[in-house]
Design an enzyme around this catalytic site. Structure first.
Site, PDB file in Angstrom:
ATOM      1  N   ARG A 270      43.734  53.833  32.395  1.00 19.29           N
ATOM      2  CA  ARG A 270      44.986  54.523  32.939  1.00 19.29           C
ATOM      3  C   ARG A 270      45.633  53.935  33.891  1.00 19.29           C
ATOM      4  O   ARG A 270      46.897  54.300  34.202  1.00 19.29           O
ATOM      5  CB  ARG A 270      44.362  55.917  33.735  1.00 19.29           C
ATOM      6  CG  ARG A 270      43.606  55.552  35.037  1.00 19.29           C
ATOM      7  CD  ARG A 270      43.144  56.803  35.492  1.00 19.29           C
ATOM      8  NE  ARG A 270      42.378  56.251  37.120  1.00 19.29           N
ATOM      9  CZ  ARG A 270      41.529  57.220  37.363  1.00 19.29           C
ATOM     10  NH1 ARG A 270      41.203  58.285  36.893  1.00 19.29           N
ATOM     11  NH2 ARG A 270      40.973  56.873  38.504  1.00 19.29           N
TER      12      ARG A 270
ATOM     13  N   HIS B 144      36.822  36.636  38.995  1.00 19.49           N
ATOM     14  CA  HIS B 144      37.971  37.307  38.719  1.00 19.49           C
ATOM     15  C   HIS B 144      38.333  37.062  37.309  1.00 19.49           C
ATOM     16  O   HIS B 144      39.209  36.143  36.821  1.00 19.49           O
ATOM     17  CB  HIS B 144      39.350  36.985  39.568  1.00 19.49           C
ATOM     18  CG  HIS B 144      40.190  38.000  39.560  1.00 19.49           C
ATOM     19  ND1 HIS B 144      40.522  38.797  38.510  1.00 19.49           N
ATOM     20  CD2 HIS B 144      41.429  38.050  40.616  1.00 19.49           C
ATOM     21  CE1 HIS B 144      41.780  39.646  38.871  1.00 19.49           C
ATOM     22  NE2 HIS B 144      42.206  39.108  40.171  1.00 19.49           N
TER      23      HIS B 144
ATOM     24  N   GLY C 276      40.781  51.779  40.131  1.00 22.03           N
ATOM     25  CA  GLY C 276      42.055  52.030  39.500  1.00 22.03           C
ATOM     26  C   GLY C 276      42.401  53.524  39.644  1.00 22.03           C
ATOM     27  O   GLY C 276      42.296  54.322  39.047  1.00 22.03           O
ATOM     28  N   GLY C 277      43.074  53.522  41.061  1.00 20.12           N
ATOM     29  CA  GLY C 277      43.794  54.961  41.216  1.00 20.12           C
ATOM     30  C   GLY C 277      42.678  56.058  41.775  1.00 20.12           C
ATOM     31  O   GLY C 277      43.019  57.259  41.775  1.00 20.12           O
TER      32      GLY C 277
ATOM     33  N   GLY D 206      41.359  50.349  46.455  1.00 27.52           N
ATOM     34  CA  GLY D 206      42.097  49.216  46.949  1.00 27.52           C
ATOM     35  C   GLY D 206      42.954  49.889  48.127  1.00 27.52           C
ATOM     36  O   GLY D 206      42.810  49.718  49.461  1.00 27.52           O
TER      37      GLY D 206
ATOM     38  N   ALA E  73      41.155  37.717  46.107  1.00 29.58           N
ATOM     39  CA  ALA E  73      41.240  36.456  45.262  1.00 29.58           C
ATOM     40  C   ALA E  73      41.387  35.073  46.035  1.00 29.58           C
ATOM     41  O   ALA E  73      42.260  34.861  46.902  1.00 29.58           O
ATOM     42  CB  ALA E  73      42.221  36.716  44.329  1.00 29.58           C
TER      43      ALA E  73
ATOM     44  N   PRO F 198      39.053  43.962  45.790  1.00 31.99           N
ATOM     45  CA  PRO F 198      39.664  42.853  46.233  1.00 31.99           C
ATOM     46  C   PRO F 198      41.117  43.013  46.094  1.00 31.99           C
ATOM     47  O   PRO F 198      41.668  43.612  45.230  1.00 31.99           O
ATOM     48  CB  PRO F 198      39.174  41.761  45.111  1.00 31.99           C
ATOM     49  CG  PRO F 198      38.812  42.819  43.942  1.00 31.99           C
ATOM     50  CD  PRO F 198      38.391  43.910  44.491  1.00 31.99           C
TER      51      PRO F 198
ATOM     52  N   TYR G  59      45.024  36.765  34.903  1.00 31.51           N
ATOM     53  CA  TYR G  59      45.169  35.455  35.309  1.00 31.51           C
ATOM     54  C   TYR G  59      44.347  34.673  34.310  1.00 31.51           C
ATOM     55  O   TYR G  59      44.017  35.127  33.211  1.00 31.51           O
ATOM     56  CB  TYR G  59      44.373  35.694  36.588  1.00 31.51           C
ATOM     57  CG  TYR G  59      45.128  36.279  37.482  1.00 31.51           C
ATOM     58  CD1 TYR G  59      46.397  35.643  37.906  1.00 31.51           C
ATOM     59  CD2 TYR G  59      45.123  37.393  38.231  1.00 31.51           C
ATOM     60  CE1 TYR G  59      47.443  36.416  38.750  1.00 31.51           C
ATOM     61  CE2 TYR G  59      46.085  38.336  38.973  1.00 31.51           C
ATOM     62  CZ  TYR G  59      47.135  37.678  39.241  1.00 31.51           C
ATOM     63  OH  TYR G  59      48.080  38.341  40.177  1.00 31.51           O
TER      64      TYR G  59
ATOM     65  N   ARG H 217      34.778  40.738  37.566  1.00 33.64           N
ATOM     66  CA  ARG H 217      36.070  41.997  37.278  1.00 33.64           C
ATOM     67  C   ARG H 217      36.836  41.620  35.921  1.00 33.64           C
ATOM     68  O   ARG H 217      37.115  40.547  35.665  1.00 33.64           O
ATOM     69  CB  ARG H 217      37.022  41.818  38.567  1.00 33.64           C
ATOM     70  CG  ARG H 217      37.969  43.222  38.504  1.00 33.64           C
ATOM     71  CD  ARG H 217      38.799  43.121  39.902  1.00 33.64           C
ATOM     72  NE  ARG H 217      38.698  44.244  40.408  1.00 33.64           N
ATOM     73  CZ  ARG H 217      39.883  44.963  41.006  1.00 33.64           C
ATOM     74  NH1 ARG H 217      40.958  44.300  40.872  1.00 33.64           N
ATOM     75  NH2 ARG H 217      39.794  46.224  41.394  1.00 33.64           N
TER      76      ARG H 217
HETATM   77  C1  PHB Z   1      45.195  40.703  41.313  1.00 37.03           C
HETATM   78  O1  PHB Z   1      43.963  40.642  41.012  1.00 37.03           O
HETATM   79  O2  PHB Z   1      45.758  41.676  40.839  1.00 37.03           O
HETATM   80  C2  PHB Z   1      46.004  39.740  42.228  1.00 37.03           C
HETATM   81  C3  PHB Z   1      45.199  38.543  42.635  1.00 37.03           C
HETATM   82  C4  PHB Z   1      45.738  37.420  43.206  1.00 37.03           C
HETATM   83  C5  PHB Z   1      47.128  37.834  43.826  1.00 37.03           C
HETATM   84  C6  PHB Z   1      47.618  39.067  43.681  1.00 37.03           C
HETATM   85  C7  PHB Z   1      47.055  39.778  42.798  1.00 37.03           C
HETATM   86  O3  PHB Z   1      47.490  37.063  44.902  1.00 37.03           O
END
Ligand code: PHB
Length: 378
Positions: free
Chosen positions: A281, A189, A310-311, A332, A70, A37, A194, A241
């Site tokens: 990491r 999410h 992640g990477g 990503g 998101a 995402p 968040y 997530r």
């Molecule tokens: C994120 O999950 O890192 C994220 C979510 C929404 C955003 C930007 C980053 O607009």
């Protein structure tokens, strides 16, 4: 191995782990390379746009799994300009052609349900109100989650105990709306600092009611969302997530391993489809560092599909799946810059480089749908 002839087994051994098929409950995936995402900030006025049809269909393969960017669950959920939502009829209608395009190419598409919580600004809130959170402490970090863009976050308003139930219901309704838009399921999410992560982490959550204090209390709101969403659309269509080790958006925990394990075990009770975790990491969203921490204990504790992110690249992606550290790997930046990433991994072809300068710009083409495919396939 029962039910498989030697030659078929030998064949499987030749397939790189990322390209082996995988059965995720009722979903038959043809490979393990997931579109992570990623917010792309091209959904003007919080509505998915026609250019998203091309963006997502470019990244779709037959039997490929895609997680959408998101999408806000309510009018208080947004924290950036031009992120999509899934709480109004107009937003639901706007997602339909995007989902259709992915389905036409045989993809499996989940909608990521998001609430920014205090990682927002009054300018994104109804009537210019302060954003909401589990706390009234603002984010002290002076940059956004990319670690670069300057930010100054306002003090949020602390939700009352009663209001929390309404936010849970917003997630439930948004999940219903996502299904109405045609998505195959939703990802909650719960990562990256968040709203859900704000409740989870003990360095942010300072509540004294049943939603704060102990691990059990801090996980109550996230798990109530999981339960409500699973009841609404079926647990076999729900993923989550999490980023227990990250402190993005000033959201840290003193014992991330215990938090991750507690969540992994609790999720089993609801039978959710998958758990998607960010690697420890990832010191920022874009940069990794060496660490002794890992996700293996969470992977072992969780009974459903385990996705890591992640990477990752081709080599360590194959390794983590091949060694049993994960079932699927979400990519990503590499997928953003290489719409045909599964094909490139298959051929071990060179990759396009990504351009960070255009990750979060608002252009409907540049940095969005203009990354080239392999020439041989044109
Ligand atoms: C994120 O999950 O890192 C994220 C979510 C929404 C955003 C930007 C980053 O607009």
């Amino acid at each position: 191995m029962a039910g498989i002839s030697m030659s078929a087994q030998e064949n499987l051994d030749l397939i790189p782990a990322l390209l082996a098929p995988y059965k995720m409950a009722s979903f038959s995936l043809s490979h393990r390379i997931v579109l992570a995402p990623m917010s792309r900030l091209r959904s003007y006025n919080f509505v998915a746009q026609p250019h998203a049809v091309l963006y997502y269909s470019q990244r779709t393969t037959q039997g490929g799994f895609l997680i959408g960017e998101a999408s806000g669950v309510s009018a208080t959920a947004q924290g950036y300009p031009n992120t999509p939502g899934v709480w109004t009829k107009e937003q639901v209608e706007a997602w339909k052609p995007v989902v259709d395009a992915v389905h036409k190419k045989g993809g499996i598409f989940f909608c990521q349900l998001w609430h920014a919580g205090r990682a927002s600004d009054n300018c994104f809130q109804p009537d210019g109100q302060p954003p909401i959170s589990c706390t009234d402490k603002p984010i002290r970090a002076k940059t956004h989650i990319d670690g670069v863009t300057e930010a100054s976050f306002p003090a949020p308003r602390k939700l009352t105990t009663r209001e929390i139930t309404r936010v849970v219901d917003d997630f439930r309704k948004a999940a219903r709306n996502a299904m109405e838009a045609g998505f195959d399921g939703v990802e909650i999410h719960g990562a990256n600092g968040y709203l859900i992560d704000q409740f989870l982490k003990d360095q942010v959550n300072d509540r004294t009611d049943e939603y704060g204090g102990s691990l059990e209390n801090r996980c109550r709101f996230p798990l109530q969302i999981v339960e409500a969403v699973a009841d609404e659309i079926g647990a076999d269509r729900v993923g989550i997530r999490l980023s227990p080790f990250a402190d993005y958006n000033d959201c840290a925990d003193s014992n991330p391993e215990a938090l991750g394990l507690y969540m992994a075990r609790s999720l089993n009770k609801y039978g959710v489809l998958y758990c998607h975790m960010i690697e420890p990491r990832m010191i920022t969203q874009f940069d990794s560092r060496k660490t002794e921490d890992g996700l293996l204990r969470m992977r072992k504790a969780f009974e459903g599909t385990f996705i890591v992110a992640g990477g990752y690249g081709r080599k360590d992606g194959n390794e983590v799946v091949g060694s049993g550290g994960a079932d699927l790997v979400a990519f990503g930046r590499l997928f953003l810059a290489n719409p045909d990433l599964p094909r490139r991994f298959e051929l071990n072809a060179a990759l396009n480089e990504y351009d960070r300068n255009t990750f979060y710009t608002h252009d409907p083409v540049v940095g969005y749908t203009d990354y080239p495919f392999l020439e041989t396939d044109n």
